[in-house]
Write an enzyme that holds these catalytic residues in place. Structure first.
Site, short mmCIF file in Angstrom:
data_model
loop_
_atom_site.label_atom_id
_atom_site.label_comp_id
_atom_site.label_asym_id
_atom_site.label_seq_id
_atom_site.Cartn_x
_atom_site.Cartn_y
_atom_site.Cartn_z
N LYS A 26 -27.32 -18.66 -6.77
CA LYS A 26 -26.25 -19.53 -6.28
C LYS A 26 -26.65 -20.99 -6.43
O LYS A 26 -27.58 -21.45 -5.79
CB LYS A 26 -25.96 -19.25 -4.80
CG LYS A 26 -24.77 -20.06 -4.29
CD LYS A 26 -24.67 -20.08 -2.78
CE LYS A 26 -25.43 -21.22 -2.15
NZ LYS A 26 -24.91 -22.58 -2.42
N GLU A 75 -39.36 -23.08 -1.19
CA GLU A 75 -39.84 -24.39 -1.65
C GLU A 75 -39.01 -25.40 -0.88
O GLU A 75 -37.83 -25.57 -1.15
CB GLU A 75 -39.65 -24.50 -3.17
CG GLU A 75 -40.60 -25.50 -3.80
CD GLU A 75 -40.02 -26.90 -3.78
OE1 GLU A 75 -40.25 -27.60 -2.76
OE2 GLU A 75 -39.35 -27.28 -4.72
N CYS A 129 -37.83 -33.54 -3.46
CA CYS A 129 -38.55 -33.01 -2.29
C CYS A 129 -39.98 -33.51 -2.24
O CYS A 129 -40.55 -33.66 -1.18
CB CYS A 129 -38.51 -31.49 -2.29
SG CYS A 129 -38.92 -30.78 -3.89
N GLU A 188 -37.59 -36.18 6.33
CA GLU A 188 -37.24 -36.38 4.94
C GLU A 188 -35.89 -37.10 4.84
O GLU A 188 -34.88 -36.62 5.34
CB GLU A 188 -37.14 -35.01 4.27
CG GLU A 188 -37.02 -35.06 2.78
CD GLU A 188 -37.13 -33.67 2.16
OE1 GLU A 188 -36.68 -32.69 2.79
OE2 GLU A 188 -37.66 -33.57 1.04
#
Lengths: 287, 493
Positions: free
Chosen positions: B198, B272, B306, B403
């Site tokens: 997806k 991840e 990331c 983040e």
């Protein structure tokens, strides 16, 4: 001789290289295989578990920083110490759990397994490292490093070899650990703690708690400073509890229930790799 | 005014001295359909619900195309197709043939590389220079690299006979849409697994273009199934009982939800997740190179990375000089049309993400942090954020711990290597880290002390299919790429 009153041993927890009673002062009886009282074991509390994790964290950088050669020497020293106490382990296993023959077999296999992992400390890294041929002008290599603090839930069906098979690859790879021993066979774990204590293993590298899994697993699995949990106990609810709580700090979780630890195939460097992280380093190549 | 100050002022007048004529890549040549279906069992299929959602070009807020919203029934169909393909075809095929299919995909991608680069920039907002020179070449390299593994797996893992797991469910993010698809699909296929994947709901276009290419490659039906939708579609994959392995790339927040959902099942998973990488600059670092590395570390892909070097840690002695040079370099960055070849920083991927970034910045203003933004012009329409520095921050500030996933860099100073390492490791994340020094022994010492899966020494944000990637701590579980990226897709016994 028969008139002599034998001296019973007080079994204690092993935390940070010291033998201590549970801060809760709770205890529970361990039974022999005829269901007669064998010893009183400390029923470790949440506070004991937290102390053990703290001790494991304190020991982590020194242990992982040691030369692989040195860790190998220390694991081999553990095997030497166990060999010296071979008769004691056989007698305790026979009294608590299994037949004489099986007790001998399990003790010998356990000693040999320590020797096996003692030899891995300075070899697994070479097998599972790589120099990666990247397409850009960089030198790039990947090496395994210890995950950190590993919680171990020991199985009931292999009182000694189960414990050794779980602890040895974890510490061979530079991790420190907190072990929740088998509920039934905690006394064997206490004797193993004595071996560890006398084998140059720094305090805090292996911490052993006796007690009830139901008391301890929830706190082990939710502890934010535990990096991985290895569980060889087979209760589906406890397994699920570990997995669910692991998400809080993204713990690595591995289940080993149903493993026949007596088999030769149950010792592989892949168990070491289960609690290793691969680190990749890049550096430009140029003048 | 001293001569030095005068020079600085002049060099900062980018409006006159650094102007470029527009050099846009023409999108005329790519064909985008009005509506895309689900790719299941080798065919394009309408969703059971009949629902569609749109994907917007973030640089002009125009709808690019409509995409099918996959529900439970569609995911069931996709998993059934993947299972059938695995049991009937893919696991029985000789490994070298499997490899040849993957090679074929790689070659077809090479032929259509420019087309993919253009649509990737249109859908995600990333500059064409990056999609053309980094994303798509890396996609191709990933398929090439893994194709070769297909018939060599027995050499990769000493003492064991590796076997595929079966069906892999894969969920990927919007920051590198096609590259993440390649990171997921290539190793899964090479190891003999089939796939239900997806793409992210804001960037599904390149994945559906890949579906067309996979059809052209004549890959057996059901080996790769592509379902589009938002988080709910992803959860259908996560919860599906006939999926053997979940591979997820995305936020730590969602990763944790997935890990929790795996409880009580025997499914394997790799995650991840997010990062908050420190880029450590020692006073013996090559300063000009370090400035380039810092810029690449945080402004690459609008900071939607990331492993971005989002925390600058600079040793006190060179802090003033370095930050001054960094600001001058930042002033040269061109923010604008992703399809323009001069563009350095494209559009923020979505309105939601832009709001998130701006939320962080307004909180910074409230807590007396010092914000520096470059003075470049921004287009009128679309979602944009100027390159941003945040100074006067401390370790406990949210902008240092969490983040941001945007072109926002915090700056902290340190005195000793030990202090730098302690600041670096003081977040729940552990994905990447940067070390800049000319002293080799310091690189090894500091690099070893950083608890992160990728260390960039005197460089930053480099990727390669041969190089394992993945995090420590809350940045994830497992590796992707290289020999270490194969094992998550294999039963090793």
């Amino acid at each position: 001789m028969s008139n002599r009153l034998n001296v019973l041993k007080t079994c204690k927890l092993y935390i940070g290289g010291k033998f201590s009673r549970s801060e809760s002062e709770h205890y529970f009886p361990a039974l022999d295989k005829k269901q007669k009282p064998l010893a009183n074991l400390c029923r470790a509390s949440r506070k004991d578990l937290r102390n053990a994790v703290q001790a494991a964290r304190k020991a982590q950088s020194d242990w992982s920083g040691r030369a692989a050669y040195n860790r190998g020497q220390i694991l081999y020293r553990m095997a030497e110490m166990m060999e010296g106490r071979r008769e004691q382990f056989i007698a305790e296993l026979e009294r608590a759990a299994v037949s004489r023959r099986r007790a001998e077999n399990e003790t010998d296999t356990a000693i040999d397994r320590l020797v096996h992992y003692a030899g891995w400390t300075d070899k697994y890294s070479a097998l599972f490292s790589s120099v990666n041929p990247v397409a850009s002008p960089h030198f790039n290599f990947s090496i395994p490093e210890p995950t950190g603090i590993v919680g171990i839930v020991a199985p009931d069906d292999y009182p000694l070899i189960g414990l050794i098979s779980l602890i040895a690859p974890v510490i061979a790879g530079g991790n420190t650990c907190v072990v929740i021993s088998s509920e039934k066979y905690g006394s064997i774990a206490c004797t193993l703690a004595e071996v560890i204590h006398s084998s140059d293993v720094p305090g805090g590298v292996v911490n052993i708690l006796t007690g009830f899994r139901a008391d301890l697993i929830p706190h082990l699995a939710t502890h934010m400073d535990v990096n991985a949990v290895l569980c060889a106990a087979d209760d589906p609810e406890q397994k699920k509890n570990i997995q669910e709580s692991a998400h809080l700090n993204v713990k690595r979780v591995h289940f080993y229930d149903g493993t026949n630890w007596m088999k030769e195939e149950s010792q592989t460097p892949y168990y070491i790799m289960d609690v290793q992280e691969v680190k990749t380093t890049w550096h430009p190549v140029g003048i | 005014m001293s001569e030095k100050e005068l020079t600085t002022r002049q060099s900062l007048r980018f409006d006159e001295l650094w102007s470029y004529d527009p050099a846009p890549e023409s999108p005329d040549y790519v064909k985008i359909k009005e509506q895309y279906q689900l790719f299941i069992d080798g065919k394009f299929q309408e969703p059971e619900s009949g629902n569609y959602f749109d994907s917007v070009n973030p640089s002009n807020e125009e709808v690019l195309a409509l995409f099918a919203e996959a529900g439970k029934k569609d995911v069931d169909k996709a998993v059934a197709a993947a299972r059938k393909a695995h049991n009937g075809v893919w696991s029985k095929m000789p490994a070298k043939e499997r490899g040849k299919y993957i090679y074929r995909i790689a070659r077809l991608l090479q032929e259509r590389a420019r087309e993919f680069a253009i649509i990737e920039s249109m859908d995600s907002g990333k500059p064409i220079r990056e999609s053309r020179d980094i994303d798509i070449p890396q996609v191709i390299a990933h398929f090439f690299y893994h194709a070769g593994w297909a018939d060599k797996l027995k050499y990769a893992f000493p003492g064991v006979d590796p076997k595929p797991l079966g069906v892999a469910g894969q969920i990927i993010p919007w920051n590198f849409p096609l590259l993440m698809a390649a990171w997921k699909i290539a190793p899964a296929l090479a190891t003999g697994n089939t796939v239900v994947i997806k793409p992210a709901e804001t960037t599904p276009l390149s994945a559906l273009k890949l579906a067309e290419l996979i059809q052209d490659a004549d890959l057996p039906p059901g080996v790769v199934n592509i379902v589009t939708g938002a988080g709910e579609t992803g959860m259908e994959i996560v919860r599906h009982p006939d999926i053997d392995k979940i591979a997820f790339t995305g936020s730590t927040e969602v990763g944790k939800i997935i890990q929790k959902a795996m409880a009580g099942t025997d499914r394997k998973y790799t995650l991840e997740l997010g990062g908050k990488a420190a880029n450590i600059i020692f006073d013996d670092a090559p300063v000009n190179q370090a400035v380039e590395g810092i810029v690449n570390g945080i402004f690459f892909n609008q900071g939607h990375v990331c492993c971005a070097g989002s925390r600058l840690l600079v040793q006190e002695g060179i802090a003033d000089e370095l930050v001054q040079k960094l600001k001058m370099r930042m002033e040269t960055l061109i923010v604008g049309d992703p399809l323009d070849k001069n563009t350095d920083i494209g559009a923020i991927n979505s309105k939601v993400q832009l709001d998130r970034i701006l939320g962080f910045l307004s909180e910074s203003v409230e807590s007396d942090q010092r914000i520096y933004q470059t003075k470049c012009d921004l287009p009128e329409k679309g979602y944009w954020c100027r390159p941003t520095l945040v100074e006067n921050v401390s370790q406990s500030h949210r902008i240092v711990q969490e983040e941001v996933f945007g072109p926002v860099l915090t700056i902290q100073t340190f005195r000793t290597p030990a202090e730098a390492v302690s600041l670096t490791n003081n977040t729940p994340y552990g994905l990447s880290g940067g070390v800049w020094t000319d002293k080799g022994s310091k690189i090894f010492k500091v690099g070893k002390s950083i608890r992160a899966g990728v260390i960039w020494a005197n460089t930053f944000n480099k990727f390669d299919p041969t190089s394992p990637f993945g995090g420590y701590k809350e940045s994830g579980i497992g590796r992707e790429g290289g020999i270490h990226g194969l094992s998550p897709y294999l039963e090793l016994s």
